[in-house]
Design an enzyme around this catalytic site. Structure first.
Site: not given
Length: 460
Positions: A113, A153, A251, A271
């Protein structure tokens, strides 16, 4: 054997029916809780609905860690003065009718993401920097994800990599994480450096207030992190705020704007869960919603013409053909093809331009999204149906050129063709074979020809 197979299938069908019924009950319960909370969003079946909490964790890999030298990257919110007289509503998908977004993508069950939201913002910033909403840049998330370091990450990973090394186009390293395979960095295309674009800088804002985010958005989309709860899976529209369900993970998304309704302010976000989730892949979320508040990590990205196009080489075209020359005499619209060479992959998502007889230039109706090869000797493409000439002349000169994402034009190519139009003679002329007394006139172009919105060739 057949009886055993039948019983197995019957049991599977029963399990599926039970699961569907159970989820229908869960949606009914969720809708009731949304209504009881006075929230203004809707819930329903989405592409994410049937993922378990464990499976959802594969999508939600945003790590909150800061690099060792985080002071070099984190901006003091108080040092940023938002512009005065900011509009009450901003959406980079509709700025006076101009859409600076690119198509929604799908990260699949993979913790990418951070790269997807970063690419979404940079692709839009390319369009904004070029002041051209028509082009469609398409960056390779896989390139950045595979090459910018190991997990855990964070949002810092793609930022640092794209400033130092850049991101190549999608064709250089197509997305493969959806297959469960993370490509090694060495599997990217050999000429990736020539076809990469860089950002010129970025700054992270920790727990920024809404006025800071609104101020940053005046210059283009930004990226943001937030904590996702279980009810977010079933979001189908409206302004989301957490109502029920446990925490699933962190996210990253791209913020494209903001607005306000009777419930307060909200952010407009892109998104990376495909078109079958949310509002065609987009969502609105209440300011400060959720654990830590939405956008507790927000990042502004700088893109300049030099950072995008410092290494750009203009595309070249050759071998212009009229693919339907035999039909032009009957008034058909020209269908063309040509060879192209594009050493920097900047023609993909670029533009095809043409003109007739020195008339004003026209742009082909769709971007050149399929022109993905970087060749020095050219590749033939065709099937571009152009608008017919406006002039009723019998002979026409067609001139064609292409323009890449950096705004660099190729050379021109020209060809002539006949529409078959011919003058009608006066009855005074001895050679006249008309039956009426009308003055000479030239035939008008045939009606009903294709327009340049047709899909074809590399514009499909």
């Amino acid at each position: 054997m057949k009886t055993k197979l039948f019983l197995t299938l019957f049991a599977l069908m029963g399990m599926l029916l039970f699961s569907a019924a159970a989820h229908a009950d869960e949606l009914t319960d969720l809708r009731a809780k949304i209504a009881a909370a006075g929230a203004s969003w809707t819930a329903g079946e989405t592409s994410m609905t049937h993922y378990t909490a464990e499976e959802m964790s594969e999508f939600l890999k945003l790590d909150l860690s800061l690099p060792d030298n985080w002071e070099d990257y984190v901006e003091n919110t108080r040092s940023f003065d938002p512009p005065v007289d900011m509009p009450d509503h901003l959406d980079w998908r509709d700025v006076d009718g101009r859409d600076f977004s690119t198509p929604v993508k799908d990260q699949h069950p993979c913790g990418t993401c951070q790269t997807f939201c970063f690419a979404a913002a940079v692709e839009a910033l390319i369009k904004i920097t070029r002041d051209n909403e028509f082009i469609v840049p398409d960056l390779s998330e896989q390139h950045v994800y595979s090459c910018d370091g190991p997990v855990p990450y964070t949002l810092f990973h793609p930022a640092i990599y794209m400033e130092g090394s850049g991101a190549a186009d999608e064709a250089c390293m197509p997305y493969s994480c959806d297959t469960g395979y993370r490509q090694a960095c060495g599997e990217k295309c050999g000429d990736w450096q020539d076809r990469s674009v860089n950002i010129s800088g970025w700054k992270m804002y920790m727990f920024p207030d809404p006025e800071t985010i609104k101020g940053l958005l005046q210059y283009g989309p930004i990226v943001a992190g937030f904590q996702v709860f279980a009810d977010f899976r079933d979001y189908t529209g409206g302004v989301y705020e957490h109502v029920t369900g446990g925490l699933l993970g962190g996210h990253g998304v791209a913020i494209f704007g903001y607005g306000e309704d009777e419930g307060g302010g909200y952010w407009i976000c892109k998104n990376s869960w495909g078109l079958d989730w949310g509002e065609d892949g987009w969502f609105k979320i209440r300011w400060g919603s959720g654990l830590l508040g939405f956008g507790y990590q927000s990042m502004a990205i700088n893109v300049t013409a030099d950072s995008l196009c410092a290494r750009n080489v203009a595309p070249a075209i050759s071998g212009l053909t009229l693919d339907n020359e035999a039909d032009l005499a009957d008034g058909a619209a020209p269908v063309i093809g040509f060879d192209y060479a594009d050493l920097n992959a900047n023609l993909a998502g670029g533009e095809l331009w043409y003109s007739y007889d020195g008339e004003p230039e026209r742009r082909y109706g769709t971007p050149l999204t399929e022109c993905v090869d970087t060749l020095s000797d050219g590749k033939n493409i065709g099937g571009f149906t152009l608008d017919a000439p406006a002039s009723s002349a019998a002979e026409h000169t067609l001139t064609v050129w292409v323009r890449d994402l950096c705004g660099a034009d190729s050379n021109d190519l020209s060809t002539t063709f006949s529409t078959g139009a011919s003058p009608v003679d006066d009855d005074d002329d001895a050679s006249d074979d008309d039956d009426d007394d009308d003055d000479d006139d030239f035939g008008a172009p045939a009606e009903g020809g294709d327009d340049d919105d047709d899909d074809g060739g590399c514009g499909c």
